[in-house]
Design an enzyme around this catalytic site. Structure first.
Site, PDB file in Angstrom:
ATOM      1  N   GLY A 306       0.794  -1.222   0.000  1.00 49.15           N
ATOM      2  CA  GLY A 306       0.000   0.000   0.000  1.00 49.15           C
ATOM      3  C   GLY A 306       0.821   1.263   0.000  1.00 49.15           C
ATOM      4  O   GLY A 306       1.678   1.465  -0.856  1.00 49.15           O
ATOM      5  N   GLU A 309       2.106   6.660   5.681  1.00 47.74           N
ATOM      6  CA  GLU A 309       2.290   8.086   5.914  1.00 47.74           C
ATOM      7  C   GLU A 309       3.417   8.434   6.882  1.00 47.74           C
ATOM      8  O   GLU A 309       3.250   9.328   7.711  1.00 47.74           O
ATOM      9  CB  GLU A 309       0.976   8.683   6.419  1.00 47.74           C
ATOM     10  CG  GLU A 309       0.554   8.264   7.846  1.00 47.74           C
ATOM     11  CD  GLU A 309      -0.373   7.055   7.909  1.00 47.74           C
ATOM     12  OE1 GLU A 309      -0.368   6.260   6.964  1.00 47.74           O
ATOM     13  OE2 GLU A 309      -1.077   6.909   8.921  1.00 47.74           O
ATOM     14  N   HIS A 342      -4.437  11.180   0.048  1.00 50.10           N
ATOM     15  CA  HIS A 342      -4.753  10.502   1.312  1.00 50.10           C
ATOM     16  C   HIS A 342      -3.544  10.546   2.250  1.00 50.10           C
ATOM     17  O   HIS A 342      -3.646  10.970   3.396  1.00 50.10           O
ATOM     18  CB  HIS A 342      -5.163   9.053   1.017  1.00 50.10           C
ATOM     19  CG  HIS A 342      -5.387   8.208   2.238  1.00 50.10           C
ATOM     20  ND1 HIS A 342      -6.629   7.838   2.674  1.00 50.10           N
ATOM     21  CD2 HIS A 342      -4.520   7.665   3.126  1.00 50.10           C
ATOM     22  CE1 HIS A 342      -6.528   7.109   3.770  1.00 50.10           C
ATOM     23  NE2 HIS A 342      -5.241   6.982   4.068  1.00 50.10           N
ATOM     24  N   GLU A 343      -2.399  10.118   1.753  1.00 53.78           N
ATOM     25  CA  GLU A 343      -1.207  10.036   2.616  1.00 53.78           C
ATOM     26  C   GLU A 343      -0.769  11.426   3.080  1.00 53.78           C
ATOM     27  O   GLU A 343      -0.344  11.614   4.217  1.00 53.78           O
ATOM     28  CB  GLU A 343      -0.063   9.335   1.882  1.00 53.78           C
ATOM     29  CG  GLU A 343      -0.345   7.894   1.477  1.00 53.78           C
ATOM     30  CD  GLU A 343      -0.807   7.008   2.619  1.00 53.78           C
ATOM     31  OE1 GLU A 343      -0.374   7.238   3.770  1.00 53.78           O
ATOM     32  OE2 GLU A 343      -1.620   6.098   2.387  1.00 53.78           O
TER      33      GLU A 343
HETATM   34 ZN   LIG Z   1      -4.247   6.179   5.703  1.00 55.31          ZN
END
Ligand SMILES: [Zn+2]
Length: 906
Positions: A306, A309, A342-343
């Protein structure tokens, strides 16, 4: 959990300014009565295993990897602050050996070092009481470099250009694997500054959270020292090193870089540009500028699947970051943007402000999913990201955006509240699911739509400003939003985050012109579910009028003055996280009004109708009756919803004699749109047309459409001699169709292409195509590839699941997995291991398979896999029941169609 059945405050308000004073007054009454179970953040009350009287403030860590032996040695000094005198120090370790320990410069005897493997704790029993104040703990240790993405791991890959086999290192610590890299207080609430030093070969590039402070040559290579981080949680550390290249740019004071293996950095150009755009947007949205001097976006060609972060050094599976304009699809491009957004949202929500404990993981993930989608939609309106989230998409994507996926999970007996108690590391790992990400996202969108964009943003700004460099709970977020909105956000939210499930709102026309709304819990395959109620922020519209708002706070609500001949639509724009069921007069009015409804509302009706069929609340004719009444359109999300439902039924009917007739019917629904689009991309068409064309090729291919199969084969032959002849957008679909109906020769050709390419994206396309083959002999040839290193470690084992899903041979795939389980599980981390076996069963629809899974789990799987096993068992029973119920209904529907004069070719 808080029950709120005894609240009678019910308000019905049109979206008109004149009503605002009334609203405010009403809400302030409600605000004073608000009760939420959860408390604002307090360090001492935060759950966890580690005692709170000793707090680390600064780590200085030095790591020396031994790449030949897949081991490393390390030393660290941790500055501690002791709040109350202690007789022992307790911190986390996992698979680390402690060679020596000293406290305040004095060596501790080896006998005081105790490791509890089960609890993942290191305890140092002290001979005398350690006084309050500052102390320094020094440890030396050794550990291993893993094959799978947990702790420090290695990645084998083929170098671009040379094709040579190379190795690089990366880390993955969330949720609880920093303790595999260095002994630490590995719970998110223990924020500290981390200063990392690592020794790597001289021709390697190393990246961490912070910029390199110094580099010096030493005998075994070079020693790279990174600057210390600001106070942060341990799981956000990162270290990546290898023969890497980078491209860079600057946004204000922030250096931004894309780092990839040699020869690939330039493929990060799109990501670098997107990073600059997103960073500016977030700097403005949060009103606190990005706090670190640099932000690295790092592509890993394997190891984990995936994106993570890590503060200042975000890691991505390569195809989620690198875009090749010549060969990547538009879908890949959109996925990259969404994952980046998102990150990067996590740099604030998660990193700058961190959930205090894993029970509030949704704060990180639900928020980043919502924020990332909002930002993606803002800059890329033509991608229709909000609209498409109403349609389930590739389930292997963790950063998916589908509201439907969350609703499907949330309707089942195996669901859980967004906020859930987390006691163990295994539970922390299991918390990363659709409910946490997607229900969290959906609820935030509903709330933003209810509070208004500006008010919501002001609340977020208050929250970030108040909790930066610290921790927070859900209650802190609701308090900030309540202050900004003067509305009882905590009270509305509690039902959505503290209890499982979501409501169905039933619409009933009264004879006097009124409409009665009734809410009840919506469930699928879930008898005797506990009845629950929600405060539902409803938006509804009557024919062409401006939408109105109603906060439904009770089981029953009434709408007045809805003309009996006008269509009433709930859940305007599908922004709400609930389903609607209309009585017959209301449904017929909606069917008649379809051409005038927005596509969001049409998709919403389709999703609800299909869900009602699944929930045993409506026959399948309700759904297909709606599909046939839709105006002719090539709206992507609308067609995707239909393709998904059709695909689900098609798989359910595998080995049934009824399948052929159903496929013929399904083709008649999809074919006209494909005819209108044509095979070849047209200049100037919106990006969604490209996705739709590709999806239709896959869908019609699965439905045994001979023209699509022949057309795909023809294009594949051309592609072999001239790759540029096949548009990148069409490649995954055309390859999938070719793979599905492949013979031995074609299979071998696809395999050769997969072996040869050094692009992770292309490689995946080829191996996905291999997994599609319906020929039994070929399925048996595909499966063992999962044991080789042809695919990145993190992806290899999913080849078995792909065969189970796509070839129609779920039984063969399971037999293979059973026989090779040990080797397969060695390629995944604990989280993946818990999910792996259950995931292979979700394609079965025979009740006996549920028993088989339960028996297998009992003797072979760890207790931590129990929730995943339960989900798969539920899915098998659901499919079994649905199949029995659907068959006669479908027969009836198809029979009726074949007798109707308008249905040529059925
Ligand atoms: Zn996340």
């Amino acid at each position: 959990m808080v029950q709120r059945e005894n609240s009678y405050a019910q308000c019905l308000v049109r979206e008109m300014r004149t009503t605002l004073p009334f609203l405010t007054a009403l809400f302030s009454v409600m605000l004073s009565a608000a009760v939420t179970a959860e408390k604002p953040f307090s360090f001492n009350d935060t759950p966890g295993k580690l005692p709170k009287d000793v707090v680390p403030t600064d780590y200085s860590i030095r790591i020396v990897p031994n790449i030949d032996k897949f081991t490393f040695t390390g030393t660290e000094t941790v500055k501690l602050h002791v709040h109350s005198p202690v007789r022992q120090l307790v911190l986390n370790v996992l698979e680390l050996k402690i060679a020596a320990a000293s406290l305040d410069g004095k060596a501790l005897p080896p006998s005081v070092i105790k490791i509890d493997k089960g609890k993942e704790l290191l305890t140092l029993a002290l001979s005398s009481e350690l006084a309050c104040g500052d102390h320094a703990l020094a440890l030396s240790f050794s550990g291993k470099i893993n094959q799978q993405g947990q702790g420090l791991f290695y990645v084998h890959y083929q170098e671009r250009g040379s094709g040579r086999k190379k190795i690089m290192l990366g880390t993955q610590f969330e949720a609880t694997d920093a303790r595999r890299f260095f002994p630490c207080w590995d719970e998110p609430v223990f924020r500290a500054r981390f200063q990392l030093t690592a020794v790597v070969p001289e021709n390697w590039l190393a990246a961490g959270n912070m910029p390199v402070e110094s580099e010096k040559k030493i005998d075994s290579g070079k020693e790279v020292r990174f600057a210390a981080t600001p106070p942060m949680s341990s799981y956000l550390n990162v270290f990546v090193a290898g023969e890497l290249d980078l491209i860079e740019s600057q946004v204000g004071p922030t250096q931004i870089r894309v780092i990839a293996t040699k020869g690939k950095a330039e493929l990060g150009r799109y990501a670098l540009e997107a990073t600059a755009q997103i960073l500016q947007y977030y700097n403005d949205y949060f009103a606190v500028p990005y706090p670190l001097p640099k932000l690295d976006q790092i592509a890993l060609p394997g190891g984990f699947g995936g994106a993570m972060e890590n503060w200042g050094g975000i890691t991505y599976y390569e195809s989620a970051l690198l875009f090749d304009p010549e060969n990547s699809s538009a879908e890949t491009k959109q996925n990259i943007y969404e994952v980046l957004a998102h990150e990067m949202a996590h740099m604030w929500f998660g990193d700058l402000v961190t959930m205090a404990w894993w029970d509030n993981l949704w704060l990180n993930e639900g928020f980043a999913s919502w924020m990332g989608t909002k930002c993606t939609a803002y800059f890329n309106p033509r991608w229709e990201v909000w609209l498409r989230r109403n349609v389930p998409r590739d389930p292997t994507r963790r950063v998916g955006i589908a509201k439907e996926q969350a609703m499907e999970s949330d309707a089942r007996s195996t669901t859980h509240p967004i906020q859930q108690a987390i006691a163990t590391e295994a539970e922390a790992n299991s918390a990363f699911d659709d409910i946490t990400y997607k229900k969290g996202q959906s609820f935030l969108r509903m709330l933003e739509s209810f509070l208004g964009e500006d008010v919501f943003r002001d609340g977020i700004r208050r929250y970030i400003a108040a909790h930066q460099y610290s921790s927070a709970t859900t209650a802190d977020l609701w308090n900030a939003l309540s202050e900004a909105s003067k509305k009882p956000v905590g009270e509305i939210a509690a039902g959505w985050t503290e209890q499982p499930g979501f409501p169905l709102v039933k619409v009933k026309r009264e004879t006097d012109g009124g409409v009665q709304l009734t809410q009840e819990r919506f469930t699928v395959n879930f008898k005797n579910a506990r009845p629950l109620e929600w405060k539902i922020p409803l938006r509804y519209s009557v024919a062409d009028e401006t939408p109105a708002t109603l906060l439904m706070t009770d089981k029953i609500a009434n709408l007045q003055n809805i003309p009996a001949d006008r269509a009433l639509k709930l859940n305007v724009n599908s922004a709400g996280n609930y389903r609607a069921e209309y009585d017959e007069p209301s449904w017929n009015l909606l069917l008649a009004a379809l051409p005038k409804l927005d596509v969001e509302d049409r998709v919403d009706l389709l999703s609800d109708a299909w869900a009602l069929v699944q929930a045993k609340r409506a026959p399948v004719s309700l759904y297909f009756g709606l599909v046939e009444k839709l105006p002719f359109s090539s709206e992507l999300a609308e067609r995707e919803q239909i393709m998904n439902a059709v695909d689900f039924i098609n798989r359910l009917l595998s080995n049934s004699p009824e399948r052929e007739a159903f496929q013929r019917y399904a083709r008649s629904l999809l074919r006209p749109i494909f005819e209108a689009l044509g095979w070849e991309p047209k200049g100037g068409e919106p990006p969604t047309a490209g996705y739709l064309r590709a999806s239709l090729i896959s869908a019609l291919g699965d439905l045994n459409d001979q023209e699509i199969i022949a057309g795909s084969r023809e294009r594949f032959e051309k592609y072999l001699t001239d790759p540029a002849s096949l548009a990148p957008d069409l490649r995954p679909s055309v390859l999938a169709v070719v793979g599905r109906y492949a013979d031995q020769k074609t299979w071998t050709k696809l395999h050769e292409l997969g072996l040869k390419t050094t692009s992770i994206e292309e490689k995946q396309n080829y191996y996905d195509a291999l997994a599609d083959a319906i020929d039994l002999g070929l399925a048996k040839k595909t499966l063992p590839i999962a044991l080789t290193d042809e695919l990145p470690t993190s992806r290899a084992i999913f080849l078995v699941a792909a065969v189970a899903r796509d070839s129609g041979h779920a039984d063969i795939a399971w037999d293979f997995a059973k026989a090779n389980m040990k080797a397969l599980l060695a390629k995944t981390d604990a989280l993946g291991a818990n999910r792996y076996v259950p995931s292979l069963f979700t394609f079965f629809s025979e009740d006996t398979r549920a028993d088989e899974l339960k028996a297998y789990a009992k003797s072979n799987l760890p207790p931590a896999s129990a929730p995943e096993v339960a989900k798969s068992v539920d899915e098998i029973h659901f499919r079994s029941e649905l199949k029995k119920r659907l068959l006669p209904q479908l027969n009836g529907w198809l029979h009726k169609k074949s007798r109707s004069p308008s249905s040529q070719g059925l």
